[in-house]
Design a protein around this motif. Structure first.
Motif, PDB file in Angstrom:
ATOM      1  N   ALA A 149      -5.479   5.722   0.111  1.00 16.17           N
ATOM      2  CA  ALA A 149      -5.875   4.506   0.825  1.00 16.17           C
ATOM      3  C   ALA A 149      -5.458   4.595   2.296  1.00 16.17           C
ATOM      4  CB  ALA A 149      -5.258   3.273   0.174  1.00 16.17           C
ATOM      5  N   VAL A 165       0.837  -1.197   0.000  1.00 17.85           N
ATOM      6  CA  VAL A 165       0.000   0.000   0.000  1.00 17.85           C
ATOM      7  C   VAL A 165       0.873   1.249   0.000  1.00 17.85           C
ATOM      8  CG1 VAL A 165      -0.158   0.074   2.532  1.00 17.85           C
ATOM      9  CG2 VAL A 165      -1.955   1.145   1.153  1.00 17.85           C
ATOM     10  N   LYS A 166       0.402   2.288  -0.658  1.00 17.52           N
ATOM     11  CA  LYS A 166       1.089   3.585  -0.607  1.00 17.52           C
ATOM     12  C   LYS A 166       0.658   4.326   0.655  1.00 17.52           C
ATOM     13  CE  LYS A 166       2.088   4.445  -5.481  1.00 17.52           C
ATOM     14  NZ  LYS A 166       1.953   5.395  -6.608  1.00 17.52           N
TER      15      LYS A 166
END
Length: 531
Positions: free
Chosen positions: A422, A374-375
């Motif tokens: 996110a 995930v970023k």
């Protein structure tokens, strides 16, 4: 008996006031030179969500009321008139009326009247034809049904139900009165106010310049001829500029604890204070989209945090761990320690917490052989980037591989407001140490600054219940209950509350650094230089 910590805080509180009292008669003149940590997205305070806007542009404006600028800890007891001469509540607590000062003029010479008050708050409430591009504090005024005027010098806030905290919200550095005759677009680039300083120019990524308002309605103020902010995004470069004498003051509450040592070693005569600033560093998750729509993954994130490690690495132990509200003694609404430590993830056994987190991740389908990539989005300034790097390191222990995604200031708040991320590392600056500001702005369903899409209607009923409560002791217990529930719901996991330093040259007088809000008290109207 008072604790050593309390005595130290008391001493820090006294330091700026002592400096003012012993400084003698204020001298007139001089340009105050301050470095700025980054380039604000605009000059419009009402459209901003960062004190990168407040610090340089608050001196242009006035509020109806303001927190007294030489009292270091904001409270309802330190609110004083500004554009208002006085105020009064109706007997039922549903109407707040302000008598306004006559003879006040905008910087372009037009008269200030009650119409400007109505125009400002109609725009904030979203009721006018002219609209703000961003409106992060609209939720503050959900209980205001209308702003009415009676002649040119009286304005009233009509409420749907009592809200005692409204006066504190109006005293915030985020609540200037805007001129009716200037468009929101012009206020972003060429702001006009009634304040002690007038706008001269704003060169993005370079500088912001203000000049003295010779017609300021507070006679004898300001003392300075002007203020110049030089934008320097590199912390070390900015500090070198201060210690070499290029700047008279650092960007307020921006000097980290490690850099403070450097300042004191190279500029031993500099005046420096360290204060809690009502800014929490927290995790934001987009709970509307996979994978963080899964509550188990959100709980795992909260359990993975080693808060003490953040505080030790970034602040050498000088920061505070707490919930949503600012921890004591700086904060007036903090949960008791034993209540805080009963919340999952706040207990001292980090290994046990992370073991529980790994089980939740495995339940969600992740593990050593299937890690979640995930970023981790964050704003591209050091106070955001540094803790984001630590966060990425810590969540590796629960099968999450994070990649740092840095975003420029002008894009950061619009990005998170539209939920275009996110997982993120965010700083939440609270403009007032009051639950109404924090709860409604950051956690109410549909609020622009509710970046995580958290929505719990039952909790919102408690928001309203504490908001109308006049008994402070009863209100505190409700606030603690709400704060505990927000942490248990992983609404916006709080990592720590910052303490940062501010420094100025010894010839700069009249500075007071706020203990529980970085957003109030930086109008510089009382500041002067003895050189």
């Amino acid at each position: 008996m008072r604790s050593v910590q309390a005595l130290v805080v008391a001493a820090l509180l006294l330091l700026p006031a002592f400096d003012v009292a012993s400084a003698g008669e204020p001298k007139q003149g001089g340009i105050l030179r301050v470095y700025h940590r980054d380039s604000p997205g605009s000059a419009s305070i009402h459209e901003g969500a960062t004190y990168s806007i407040n610090i340089p542009f608050m001196p242009i404006f006035n509020n109806l009321v303001v927190f007294k600028q030489d009292v270091a800890q904001n409270s309802v007891d330190s609110i004083v008139p500004d554009l208002a001469e006085n105020w009064a509540w109706s007997s039922d607590g549903k109407k707040l009326t302000f008598k306004l000062k006559p003879g006040v003029k905008w910087h372009d010479g037009k008269p200030f009247t009650s119409a400007d008050v109505k125009c400002t708050f109609d725009m904030v409430m979203g009721k006018s034809q002219q609209k703000f591009r961003q409106n992060p504090r609209k939720s503050w005024y959900d209980q205001v049904s209308d702003v009415t005027v009676n002649g040119d010098f009286e304005a009233s806030f009509e409420l749907k139900r009592p809200q005692p905290a409204l006066l504190s919200l109006l005293a915030s550095g985020y609540t200037p009165v805007y001129p009716c005759h200037v468009s929101p677009a012009d206020m972003r680039t060429k702001p006009i106010g009634t304040g002690p300083f007038k706008f001269v120019e704003f060169k993005a990524n370079e500088s912001i310049k203000l000049t003295k308002n010779p017609d300021y309605f507070k006679k004898g103020l300001p003392h300075l001829d002007g203020i110049e902010f030089t934008i320097i995004t590199n912390r070390s470069t900015a500090i070198l500029g201060f210690v070499s004498g290029k700047f008279d003051m650092t960007f307020p509450t921006e000097v980290s604890i490690p850099l403070l040592k450097e300042v004191k070693s190279q500029a031993p005569n500099a005046v420096c204070v360290v204060e809690p600033i009502n800014v929490s560093t927290n995790i934001i998750v987009n709970s509307s989209s996979p994978p963080f729509d899964n509550p188990d993954i959100r709980r795992a994130l909260a359990l993975a945090l080693d808060r003490k490690a953040f505080v030790q690495i970034l602040f050498e132990g000088q920061a505070d761990i707490g919930g949503t509200m600012l921890p004591a003694p700086g904060g007036l609404w903090a949960m008791p320690k034993e209540m805080l430590e009963s919340i999952p993830g706040y207990g001292p056994d980090i290994n046990a917490n992370r073991e529980e987190a790994r089980k939740l991740m495995q339940k969600a389908g992740y593990g050593p052989d299937k890690r979640l990539a995930v970023k981790v989005a964050t704003r591209n300034i050091p106070i955001y980037r540094d803790p984001a790097v630590i966060l990425i390191d810590q969540i590796k222990s629960i099968y999450i591989d994070g990649e740092l995604d840095v975003v420029d200031t002008a894009q950061w708040f619009p990005k998170v407001a539209r939920k275009d991320y996110a997982l993120g590392l965010n700083l939440t600056g609270n403009a007032v140490d009051d639950p109404d500001q924090s709860f409604y702005e950051n956690y109410s369903c549909g609020s622009e600054r509710n970046y995580t899409n958290y929505c719990n209607k039952e909790i919102e009923k408690l928001f309203d219940q504490q908001s109308v409560e006049k008994d402070v002791a009863k209100r505190k217990k409700l606030v603690w209950e709400i704060d505990k529930k927000l942490q248990e719901d992983v609404a916006r996991p709080i990592i720590y509350h910052s303490r940062n330093g501010s420094c100025w040259q010894p010839y700069v007088k009249g500075i007071t650094i706020m203990v529980n809000s970085s957003y109030n008290g930086y109008r510089y109207e009382d500041v002067w230089m003895d050189k």
